[in-house]
Write a protein that holds these residues in place. Structure first.
Motif, mmCIF file in Angstrom:
data_model
loop_
_atom_site.group_PDB
_atom_site.id
_atom_site.type_symbol
_atom_site.label_atom_id
_atom_site.label_comp_id
_atom_site.label_asym_id
_atom_site.label_seq_id
_atom_site.Cartn_x
_atom_site.Cartn_y
_atom_site.Cartn_z
ATOM 1 N N THR A 265 0.853 -1.314 -0.089
ATOM 2 C CA THR A 265 -0.399 0.046 -0.273
ATOM 3 C C THR A 265 0.821 1.152 -0.195
ATOM 4 O OG1 THR A 265 0.355 -0.132 2.461
ATOM 5 C CG2 THR A 265 -1.670 -1.014 0.851
ATOM 6 N N ASP A 266 0.837 2.089 -0.993
ATOM 7 C CA ASP A 266 1.409 3.650 -0.647
ATOM 8 C C ASP A 266 0.332 4.840 -0.119
ATOM 9 O OD1 ASP A 266 3.259 4.911 -1.696
ATOM 10 O OD2 ASP A 266 2.965 4.963 -3.795
ATOM 11 N N SER A 267 0.516 4.861 0.497
ATOM 12 C CA SER A 267 -0.530 5.898 1.248
ATOM 13 C C SER A 267 -0.174 7.614 1.087
ATOM 14 C CB SER A 267 -1.060 5.558 2.531
ATOM 15 O OG SER A 267 -2.336 6.359 2.559
ATOM 16 N N PHE A 268 0.301 8.126 -0.013
ATOM 17 C CA PHE A 268 0.974 9.096 -0.333
ATOM 18 C C PHE A 268 -0.126 10.427 -0.102
ATOM 19 C CE2 PHE A 268 0.783 7.189 -4.578
ATOM 20 C CZ PHE A 268 -0.747 8.228 -4.620
ATOM 21 N N GLU B 288 -5.811 10.232 -9.702
ATOM 22 C CA GLU B 288 -4.485 9.687 -8.895
ATOM 23 C C GLU B 288 -4.182 7.990 -7.668
ATOM 24 O OE1 GLU B 288 -0.437 11.804 -7.498
ATOM 25 O OE2 GLU B 288 -1.812 13.960 -8.596
ATOM 26 N N LEU B 289 -5.164 8.089 -7.677
ATOM 27 C CA LEU B 289 -5.860 7.006 -6.103
ATOM 28 C C LEU B 289 -5.694 5.639 -7.038
ATOM 29 C CD1 LEU B 289 -8.606 8.972 -4.521
ATOM 30 C CD2 LEU B 289 -5.904 8.579 -3.979
ATOM 31 N N ASP B 290 -5.537 5.431 -8.460
ATOM 32 C CA ASP B 290 -5.552 4.131 -8.744
ATOM 33 C C ASP B 290 -4.103 3.707 -8.879
ATOM 34 O OD1 ASP B 290 -3.604 5.536 -10.638
ATOM 35 O OD2 ASP B 290 -4.452 5.047 -12.702
ATOM 36 N N GLN B 291 -2.890 4.516 -8.029
ATOM 37 C CA GLN B 291 -1.816 4.062 -7.876
ATOM 38 C C GLN B 291 -1.480 3.514 -5.439
ATOM 39 O OE1 GLN B 291 1.336 7.192 -8.691
ATOM 40 N NE2 GLN B 291 -0.317 7.854 -9.917
ATOM 41 N N ARG B 292 -2.481 3.154 -5.471
ATOM 42 C CA ARG B 292 -2.600 3.066 -4.451
ATOM 43 C C ARG B 292 -2.118 2.072 -3.606
ATOM 44 N NH1 ARG B 292 -2.542 8.032 -1.941
ATOM 45 N NH2 ARG B 292 -3.571 8.574 -0.154
ATOM 46 N N VAL B 293 -2.191 0.345 -4.066
ATOM 47 C CA VAL B 293 -1.795 -0.543 -4.078
ATOM 48 C C VAL B 293 -0.569 -0.606 -5.565
ATOM 49 C CG1 VAL B 293 -2.006 -2.886 -3.641
ATOM 50 C CG2 VAL B 293 -3.816 -1.363 -2.882
ATOM 51 N N VAL C 175 -4.636 4.144 2.573
ATOM 52 C CA VAL C 175 -4.720 3.290 2.865
ATOM 53 C C VAL C 175 -2.973 2.658 3.600
ATOM 54 C CG1 VAL C 175 -5.720 2.580 1.009
ATOM 55 C CG2 VAL C 175 -3.394 3.246 0.905
ATOM 56 N N GLU C 176 -3.169 1.754 4.355
ATOM 57 C CA GLU C 176 -2.029 1.135 5.352
ATOM 58 C C GLU C 176 -2.196 -0.710 5.037
ATOM 59 O OE1 GLU C 176 0.358 1.620 9.397
ATOM 60 O OE2 GLU C 176 -1.061 2.879 8.846
#
Length: 372
Positions: A173-176, A190-195, A228-229
Motif C-alpha cells: 500500500t502506498d499512502s502518499f 492518482e488514487l489508482d496508485q494506492r496499491v 491506506v495501510e
C-alpha cells in the motif's frame, strides 16, 4: 541460501500483516456499541490477554509477524517506527529478546519501518521514509536486497503470496498524501496508485530479483482508497481486503480481486467506530475461517470477526488491557504456550499482547475446526 518453507498452517497466518494509523488523534469508544440489529452486530465479548509485554514507549511499535525458529521456539517480530529498528520478542512469553537495525539508508538499516511479513526464512520490511521494501534472511537478519524504491512514495503495509515455487507476488500500500500537513488526499486520478504490485523471485543461491507489475485502486469518490495501510489476502477466494483509514469519509475494509479490481463490496457498513486497522485471516482446517479486523478504539481495541466467505459478522471481542492497536499477526500453528495458536496485537504503540485462539473460539462459539 534457499528459503526454508514451512507448512501452509504456518505460512498463511503469518503473512497477514497489518499496520498503524495515519492520524495522530486516537478516538475513544462510544459509551455503548450502536447495533443495527442483533444478527448484523454480534454482542461484544471479553477475551483476556495471556500476556502484555513490558512497555517501551520510545519505540512506537507498529506491525507484527511471526517466525518459527529451528529450535522449536517462535519469534514475534515488531517494527519500531520511532527508533527505526526491529524488536524481537519470544511469542510464548512476550520477553524482549533483541533489537535489529537502526536509522539509516544502507541495507540493514531502516527509516520509519512499518509493514512486515515473513515467507519461509525471508523477512520483508516496508520502510516508509526509505521508500522501499527491504528483504532479510532469518535468523541472522542478513540483508538480501530491496525493491520498490523507484515506484514507492510513502509505503505502509504489505501482503505477499507464493504464485509458483520460489516466486512471490507482493502487494504494497502506498499512502502518499499532499498538503502542508500531508493529510490532503491526492486527486481522484492518482488514487489508482494506492496499491503497488511487485513480482519477486529467489534463485538457488538465494539471490533476490524483482520487477514492478503496476498499481491499482478505485478512483470514484464513493469507493476510492483514500488513506491506506493494512492489506491482507485470501487466494482461495480471490480476495484482498484493504483498509481505508480516512474517517473523514468512511473507514472500512474494501474488497479487491487479485487482478486489482474493486468488487463493490466492503465489510458491513458501520462496523468500525474508529479507524479500520490491522487485518488477518484465520484459516480453518475445513476451508472455512474468519477475517479478524482491528477497530482502533480507546480505552480498549475491539477485534471484529467476519466470515471468510460471506464477510458477514461472526463476533467481536476486546481484551482487558489492549488499546490503540495498529498491527496484528495471527499464528495458527501450535506453540508451547498456545497449542491452538495465538493472535498477537500491538498495545498502545508500547508493547505487544497475546490472545489464545482456543479461548477466542470458545468465547465467540466459533467452529471447532479452527483450533484442531
Amino acid at each position: 541460501m534457499t528459503p526454508r518453507l514451512t507448512s501452509a498452517a504456518i505460512i498463511a497466518p503469518v503473512l497477514a500483516v497489518l499496520i498503524s494509523a495515519c492520524s495522530t488523534t486516537r478516538p475513544t469508544a462510544p459509551a455503548a456499541p450502536q447495533k443495527a440489529d442483533a444478527a448484523a452486530t454480534p454482542e461484544l465479548r471479553t477475551v483476556l490477554e495471556r500476556y502484555v509485554s513490558a512497555e517501551s514507549a520510545q519505540d512506537e511499535l507498529d506491525s507484527l509477524a511471526t517466525w518459527p525458529t529451528e529450535d522449536g521456539r517462535t519469534w514475534l517480530i515488531a517494527t519500531a517506527k520511532s527508533t527505526h529498528r526491529l524488536v524481537v520478542f519470544d511469542a510464548d512469553t512476550g520477553e524482549r529478546l533483541r533489537e535489529v537495525g537502526g536509522e539509516g539508508q544502507r541495507l540493514g538499516e531502516f527509516d520509519r519501518p512499518n509493514g512486515i511479513a515473513v515467507y519461509g526464512d525471508m523477512l520483508f520490511v516496508v520502510e516508509r521514509d526509505n521508500h522501499r521494501v527491504q528483504v532479510m534472511s532469518l535468523p541472522d537478519f542478513k540483508p538480501l536486497g530491496s525493491f520498490g524504491d523507484a515506484q514507492l512514495r510513502s509505503p505502509y503495509g504489505l501482503w505477499l503470496t507464493e504464485t509458483e515455487p520460489g516466486e512471490l507476488e507482493v502487494y504494497v500500500t502506498d499512502s502518499f498524501m499532499y498538503g502542508k500537513k500531508f493529510d490532503e488526499v491526492p486527486p481522484w486520478a492518482e488514487l489508482d496508485q494506492r496499491v503497488r504490485r511487485f513480482r519477486v523471485q529467489f534463485d538457488q543461491a538465494g539471490h533476490l530479483r524483482s520487477s514492478y507489475a503496476g498499481s491499482f485502486g478505485d478512483t470514484t469518490p464513493d469507493a476510492a482508497l483514500r488513506m491506506v495501510e493494512s492489506i491482507a489476502g485470501d487466494p482461495a477466494n480471490d480476495r484482498l481486503l484493504i483498509a481505508d483509514e480516512d474517517r473523514r469519509h468512511e473507514s472500512t475494509l474494501r474488497e479487491y480481486s487479485f487482478s486489482g479490481k474493486y468488487t463493490g463490496r466492503s465489510l458491513p457498513q458501520d462496523s468500525f467506530g474508529a479507524e479500520a486497522e490491522g487485518v488477518a485471516l484465520w484459516s480453518c482446517a475445513d476451508g472455512t475461517g474468519y477475517w479478524i479486523a482491528v477497530d482502533q478504539l480507546a480505552p480498549l481495541t475491539i477485534f471484529h470477526l467476519f466470515d471468510r466467505t460471506t464477510l458477514e459478522p461472526r463476533g467481536s471481542f476486546e481484551g482487558e488491557t489492549t488499546a490503540h492497536t495498529d498491527g496484528v499477526a495471527l499464528h495458527a500453528a501450535s506453540t508451547a504456550t498456545f497449542p491452538s495458536g495465538a493472535l498477537f496485537a500491538v498495545h498502545d504503540d508500547k508493547s505487544v499482547a497475546a490472545f489464545d485462539l482456543a479461548e477466542v473460539a470458545r468465547v465467540l462459539s466459533l467452529s471447532p475446526t479452527c483450533t484442531q
